[in-house]
Design a protein around this motif. Structure first.
Motif, PDB file in Angstrom:
ATOM      1  N   THR A 139      -2.039  -9.530   3.214  1.00 29.58           N
ATOM      2  CA  THR A 139      -3.015  -9.523   4.298  1.00 29.58           C
ATOM      3  C   THR A 139      -3.321 -10.938   4.779  1.00 29.58           C
ATOM      4  O   THR A 139      -3.459 -11.187   5.986  1.00 29.58           O
ATOM      5  N   ALA A 191      -3.280  -8.946  -1.686  1.00 25.80           N
ATOM      6  CA  ALA A 191      -4.175  -9.865  -0.976  1.00 25.80           C
ATOM      7  C   ALA A 191      -3.399 -10.900  -0.167  1.00 25.80           C
ATOM      8  O   ALA A 191      -3.759 -11.206   0.981  1.00 25.80           O
ATOM      9  N   GLU A 243      -0.586 -12.050   7.124  1.00 28.88           N
ATOM     10  CA  GLU A 243      -0.693 -11.390   8.424  1.00 28.88           C
ATOM     11  C   GLU A 243      -1.756 -12.071   9.291  1.00 28.88           C
ATOM     12  O   GLU A 243      -1.557 -12.286  10.499  1.00 28.88           O
ATOM     13  N   LEU A 244      -2.877 -12.415   8.672  1.00 30.00           N
ATOM     14  CA  LEU A 244      -3.956 -13.066   9.409  1.00 30.00           C
ATOM     15  C   LEU A 244      -3.564 -14.463   9.872  1.00 30.00           C
ATOM     16  O   LEU A 244      -3.841 -14.862  11.015  1.00 30.00           O
ATOM     17  N   GLN A 261       0.836  -1.200   0.000  1.00 24.18           N
ATOM     18  CA  GLN A 261       0.000   0.000   0.000  1.00 24.18           C
ATOM     19  C   GLN A 261       0.872   1.252   0.000  1.00 24.18           C
ATOM     20  O   GLN A 261       1.803   1.376   0.793  1.00 24.18           O
TER      21      GLN A 261
END
Length: 225
Positions: A153, A150, A156-157, A133
Motif C-alpha cells: 500500500t 503494508a 501504491e501511495l 490480500q
C-alpha cells in the motif's frame, strides 16, 4: 550504467542481485548489517553496514550518495525480517522489530533517497505473496505477512505522490525462494526456485520495469506458498 542501492545484501537474493548488477557494470551501494566477503572483491560495489531499523544509522547512506554519486537511478528494497511464531507467543518487541525493518525502514530510506532520484528512476520493493490480500496465509507469520502488505500500500501511495517527478514505484510479491530466510522460517521446505533464478528476474525488472509499470504489484510465484 546505473547507480543502484540494494538493501539486504549479505546473503540470498540480495547478494545475487549485487553480483549480477555489478557484473553488468552498474555502480552498487550495498546496504546490510553484515558484510559478505564476496562483495569486497567487486570494484564497483560500496558496502555500508547499516541497521535499517535505526533511522539515524541510515544517514550513512545519504553521506555516501553525496560523496560518491550525487544521484540514484534505482533503489531496491530487498531486506526483510521474519519471525515465525504463533500470534499468542509473539512479543510486542518482535512484532515491532519486523515492522521497523520491513515497513519503517523502507519508508525512511525512501524519504532519504528520493531527493537524489531524477525522472525515470525506479523504486522496487520486494514484498511477499503473504502480503497479497486474498492469498493463502500461513499461521505464525502475523508480523511478517502483514508488514509485507503494508509496503504494498505504501508503494501504491508513493507512486501517486511522485508521478509528476517521474519516479516509478513498483512491488514484486515473491513466492517461495530457497533462501536462508525461508529455511529459518520453514525448515525442510523446498522452494521451486533458487536465489540466482529470482535475482535474474528482479534485475531485468529493476532496469526496465518502470517503462511499463508504476504503482503496480506483480505476483512472482509459481507455487503456493
Amino acid at each position: 550504467m546505473k547507480n543502484i542501492i540494494i538493501t539486504g545484501t549479505s546473503r540470498g537474493i540480495g547478494l545475487e542481485l549485487v553480483k549480477k548488477l555489478a557484473a553488468e557494470g552498474h555502480q552498487i551501494l550495498a546496504v546490510s548489517r553484515k558484510t559478505n566477503p564476496e562483495l569486497t572483491a567487486l570494484a564497483n560495489v560500496i558496502h555500508i553496514s547499516t541497521d535499517l531499523s535505526d533511522t539515524h544509522d541510515l544517514e550513512k547512506v545519504r553521506e555516501a550518495i553525496i560523496q560518491r554519486w550525487k544521484h540514484v537511478d534505482i533503489l531496491i528494497h530487498n531486506a526483510g525480517a521474519i519471525v515465525n511464531k504463533p500470534f499468542k507467543d509473539l512479543s510486542s518487541e518482535e512484532f515491532e522489530y519486523v515492522y521497523k525493518v520491513n515497513v519503517f525502514g523502507v519508508a525512511a530510506l525512501n524519504r532519504l533517497v528520493l531527493p537524489f532520484m531524477p525522472a525515470h528512476s525506479h523504486v522496487v520493493t520486494i514484498s511477499s505473496m503473504g502480503g497479497i490480500q486474498g492469498s493463502l496465509k500461513f499461521p505464525g507469520l502475523a508480523a511478517y505477512s502483514s508488514s509485507k502488505g503494508a509496503v504494498i500500500t505504501l508503494s501504491e501511495l508513493l507512486a501517486e505522490e511522485y508521478k509528476e517527478q517521474g519516479v516509478a514505484f513498483n512491488v514484486l510479491a515473491l513466492g517461495a525462494v530457497q533462501t536462508e530466510m525461508l529455511e529459518e522460517a520453514f525448515p525442510g521446505y523446498q522452494a521451486p526456485i533458487n536465489p540466482q533464478g529470482m535475482a535474474d528476474y528482479i534485475v531485468n525488472f529493476a532496469l526496465t520495469g518502470n517503462a511499463y509499470f508504476n504503482g503496480k504489484i506483480l505476483q512472482v510465484s509459481s507455487s503456493t506458498p
